[in-house]
Design an enzyme around this catalytic site. Structure first.
Site, short mmCIF file in Angstrom:
data_model
loop_
_atom_site.label_atom_id
_atom_site.label_comp_id
_atom_site.label_asym_id
_atom_site.label_seq_id
_atom_site.Cartn_x
_atom_site.Cartn_y
_atom_site.Cartn_z
N THR A 171 49.18 74.86 42.47
CA THR A 171 49.23 73.75 41.79
C THR A 171 47.83 73.33 40.88
O THR A 171 46.72 73.94 41.05
CB THR A 171 49.74 72.45 42.53
OG1 THR A 171 48.51 72.18 43.43
CG2 THR A 171 50.93 72.79 43.46
N MET A 172 47.97 72.42 40.01
CA MET A 172 46.79 71.91 39.38
C MET A 172 45.56 71.33 40.12
O MET A 172 46.17 71.07 41.53
CB MET A 172 47.18 70.99 38.26
CG MET A 172 48.25 70.92 37.28
SD MET A 172 47.88 71.60 35.71
CE MET A 172 47.01 70.20 35.29
N ASN A 173 44.53 71.61 40.01
CA ASN A 173 43.24 71.26 40.81
C ASN A 173 43.26 71.98 42.18
O ASN A 173 42.52 71.26 42.96
CB ASN A 173 43.29 69.62 41.19
CG ASN A 173 43.31 68.77 39.70
OD1 ASN A 173 42.37 69.04 38.95
ND2 ASN A 173 44.36 67.83 39.48
N THR B 140 40.59 78.27 38.50
CA THR B 140 39.60 78.68 37.53
C THR B 140 38.32 78.70 38.15
O THR B 140 37.40 79.78 37.71
CB THR B 140 39.31 77.63 36.36
OG1 THR B 140 40.77 77.60 36.00
CG2 THR B 140 38.40 78.18 35.18
N ASP C 209 42.95 83.99 33.58
CA ASP C 209 43.50 82.77 33.76
C ASP C 209 44.76 82.18 33.18
O ASP C 209 45.05 82.94 32.01
CB ASP C 209 42.17 81.69 33.48
CG ASP C 209 42.15 80.28 34.13
OD1 ASP C 209 43.02 80.06 34.93
OD2 ASP C 209 41.68 79.48 33.64
N GLU C 210 45.34 81.11 33.44
CA GLU C 210 46.51 80.60 32.82
C GLU C 210 47.66 81.45 32.78
O GLU C 210 48.36 81.70 31.89
CB GLU C 210 46.20 79.86 31.55
CG GLU C 210 45.17 78.82 31.66
CD GLU C 210 45.41 77.54 32.30
OE1 GLU C 210 46.74 77.41 32.55
OE2 GLU C 210 44.73 76.69 32.56
N ALA C 211 47.83 82.50 33.95
CA ALA C 211 48.69 83.58 33.63
C ALA C 211 50.16 83.09 33.91
O ALA C 211 51.02 83.92 33.26
CB ALA C 211 48.50 84.47 34.78
N ILE D 49 50.44 70.92 27.01
CA ILE D 49 49.21 70.97 27.70
C ILE D 49 48.58 69.70 27.73
O ILE D 49 48.42 68.84 27.30
CB ILE D 49 48.20 71.91 26.48
CG1 ILE D 49 48.55 73.14 26.43
CG2 ILE D 49 46.64 71.96 27.03
CD1 ILE D 49 48.98 74.14 27.48
#
Length: 193
Positions: free
Chosen positions: A10-12, A16, A85-87, A170
């Site tokens: 998930t986010m965070n 990255t 990244d951001e696949a 975004i």
């Protein structure tokens, strides 16, 4: 033997940071890597991989028409690894290109991204990576509201949960919250602001 890896979270969850760490480790040994990211995410600029803790690197931006396989094949020196990244924002043909990079060029590919969107549906890139990846790993983080594992992303608008709308919008922590299933369906509204 090279493999296609999909590492989702998930986010965070630190996706990255993991890319930047892997790139650093390869490069510290004098081994070249290719870092790529979706052209869709321009929060920190076009073709930039950036973490929430402030680390960033330039990357090749993958646009709809990008021929990933052709690009990697045409490089003067074969890379030791391709990092993406951001696949989740990739198209089907991009994921198939990544599989060809592994199978035909014998270059490992590590793709990182979200599995599901705020509507709890798979992204196109994630769907095809889940189908084609040799190895799938979850990068874990915890729910913003409790200590359970976060498995979903909650989109908010002015502090209110949003469950419908365009798949891609975004944004960062001001728009999206990593939550467990319980708090996805029943977020504590008074604690969202």
């Amino acid at each position: 033997m090279a493999q296609l890896y999909y590492k989702y979270g998930t986010m965070n969850s630190g996706k990255t940071i993991e890319i930047l760490k892997v790139a650093h480790n390869y490069e510290e040994q004098g081994k070249s890597v290719v870092i790529m990211t979706s052209a869709v995410d321009t929060r920190d600029g076009f073709g930039v991989v950036s973490s929430r803790i402030g680390m960033k690197r330039s990357a090749m931006a993958i646009e709809d028409q990008t021929d990933i396989f052709g690009y990697i094949q045409s490089l003067p020196e074969k890379p030791y690894c391709v990092l993406v990244d951001e696949a989740q924002f990739l198209k089907r043909h991009h994921v198939y290109d990544l599989a060809r990079v592994v199978d035909e060029l014998d270059v490992p590919v590590m793709a990182f991204g979200l599995k599901n969107d705020f509507r709890n549906e798979l992204f196109e890139g994630s769907k095809h990576l889940l189908l084609l990846a040799d190895k799938i790993d979850e990068i874990k983080t915890i729910c913003q509201y409790c200590s359970k594992k976060a498995t979903m992303v909650l989109r908010t608008d002015n502090g209110k949960p949003v469950y419908d709308g365009e798949q891609i919008k975004i944004g960062g922590h001001e728009t999206y919250i990593s939550v467990c299933r319980k708090h996805y369906f029943n977020p504590p509204i008074n604690r969202m602001n």
